[in-house]
Design an enzyme around this catalytic site. Structure first.
Site: not given
Ligand code: SPV
Ligand code: MG
Length: 431
Positions: A75, A89-91, A122, A204
């Site tokens: 603020y 303000h609400g507590d 409230t 992956d």
């Molecule tokens: C993921 O998070 O799967 C990505 C980013 O593709 S990285 O792992 O850095 O490639």
């Molecule tokens: Mg990825």
């Protein structure tokens, strides 16, 4: 007449707000501050109506003498400008992250004899129901999907956290902290291919199929409201990619990021240690164009991820590709690197921005993790994704617990590091 100030960050006026105004009237003229969108998303949640509408609903109240804009959850400026005799303000602001705001207000008022008034918050069934309705509206696909574009406009940088389950979704949704007098929270969620695969015990390499990836999105969307950026890996065959775009769009996902690789994809952080093939500019542009053509709304974003730095092909190659992908219709560019030094990334961003001031730029600072958000903002980055830190923090903690139970043949020794049973039982809100 004394001045009584209160600040609202709400999309509806309910009996709780009316009660605050009613109490405030007992002390003097009532001035209401409306928190700006920028401040509201750091402090609370994304507004479901525009700032102007939020001003109007308070202006229409006869009991309010004046409405002002409050640009910051703190603020300082508003108290300096208005010098109110009271802030009411609400507590509920006596505890949690909001306590820092109350402490600050109290100190500021104390310098000239002003006072804080706390009124009982409230939170009856009626108010709870209204609160829930607003949250549910934010979670709806049509509201969630467009929010990433809105955030890019509002935020200096959109902060995104990796999630791969309902539970991690809740962490991204609910974690809010106070630090150095500022409140902060994440803006959006990243469904990482690495972490989604890892959580299923798979590598992956696009082996976790799209149906399973969509299931993860469902788990996350069921319990959250924040927008989602989906890691679409290579996007697969163009003929398949268009179906992915349609499904994601329908699910309320805001963006897909696809990387310009082809064939058997491996995680980028392996870099040139494994064989990875970059797609041709022409073919990748065709994929972007096909996706853009098939989407039904203007909200959904297709973001092109450039792997030139990962594959050590240099910044010029990355810039040439960025240019081509933007011309093909890409709504953003993600540039990636696995170097610890952020220099290469920042140089790319500077050179890209010199030619293109508007296309959103995305970075994933997993390797170049020393870079700060304010540095990224200076170099024109719009979105920062913390892509795997939740998974990497959970795994060692769980493994240590497993080791300790094996070692001590009981759970006592692990217990001091664990969440109390009461907390896990009450962690999840019931409908
Ligand atoms: C993921 O998070 O799967 C990505 C980013 O593709 S990285 O792992 O850095 O490639
Ligand atoms: Mg990825």
């Amino acid at each position: 007449m004394k001045k009584v100030y209160t600040c609202f960050c709400t999309d509806v006026i309910h009996e709780g707000h009316l009660n605050i105004i009613h109490e405030a009237q007992k002390y003097g003229e009532v001035i209401v501050g409306i928190l700006s969108d920028e401040a509201m998303i750091r402090f609370n949640r994304f507004p479901t109506i525009s700032f102007d509408e939020r001003v109007r609903i308070v202006q229409d109240l006869e009991t309010v003498s004046r409405v002002v804009v409050q640009d910051d959850a703190m603020y300082d400026q508003v108290i300096k400008d208005l010098k109110p005799d009271y802030v009411i303000h609400g507590d509920n602001w006596k505890n949690g992250p909001m306590k820092a705001i109350r402490d600050n207000v109290k100190a500021l008022l104390g310098t000239y004899g002003g006072k804080v008034i706390d009124v009982p918050y409230t939170f009856n069934e009626n108010v709870k129901r209204i609160d829930k309705r607003i949250k549910e509206k934010l979670a709806m696909p049509e509201y969630r999907r467009k929010r990433l574009r809105q955030l890019i406009k509002i935020c200096p940088i959109v902060k995104v956290l990796e999630v791969h389950s309902g539970l991690t979704g809740l962490i991204a949704e609910k974690t809010i902290i106070e630090s150095n007098g500022e409140l902060d929270q994440f803006d959006a969620m990243w469904i990482s291919s690495l972490c989604d695969s890892t959580s299923k015990g798979k590598p992956d390499i696009e082996v976790v199929d799209m149906s399973s990836r969509f299931r993860t999105i469902d788990d996350v969307t069921e319990v959250t409201t924040k927008p989602i950026i989906f890691d679409g890996d290579t996007g697969g065959l163009i003929e398949h990619f268009v179906y992915t775009v349609r499904t994601l769009e329908r699910m309320g996902v805001s963006a897909i990021i696809i990387e310009d690789k082809i064939g058997l994809k491996k995680n980028s952080l392996f870099g040139t240690d494994v064989e990875q093939t970059q797609d041709t500019i022409e073919h990748f542009c065709k994929k972007i164009q096909a996706g853009k053509k098939i989407q039904l709304t203007d909200d959904f974003m297709i973001i092109a991820r450039i792997e030139s730095l990962i594959l050590e092909k240099g910044i010029d190659n990355a810039l040439e590709r960025a240019d081509a992908y933007v011309n093909a219709g890409s709504d953003g560019i993600m540039i990636h690197s696995r170097k610890e030094d952020p220099q290469e990334i920042l140089e790319f961003c500077d050179r890209f921005r010199a030619k293109n001031s508007h296309t959103p730029l995305v970075v994933v600072p997993s390797s170049f993790h020393s870079v700060t958000e304010s540095e990224l903002i200076k170099h024109g980055v719009n979105i920062v994704i913390y892509a795997n830190q939740l998974t990497r923090s959970a795994f060692p903690a769980m493994e240590q617990t497993a080791r300790d139970i094996l070692k001590y043949h009981r759970a006592l020794e692990a217990d001091s590091r664990l969440m109390p049973i009461r907390d896990i039982l009450t962690l999840i809100d019931e409908l």
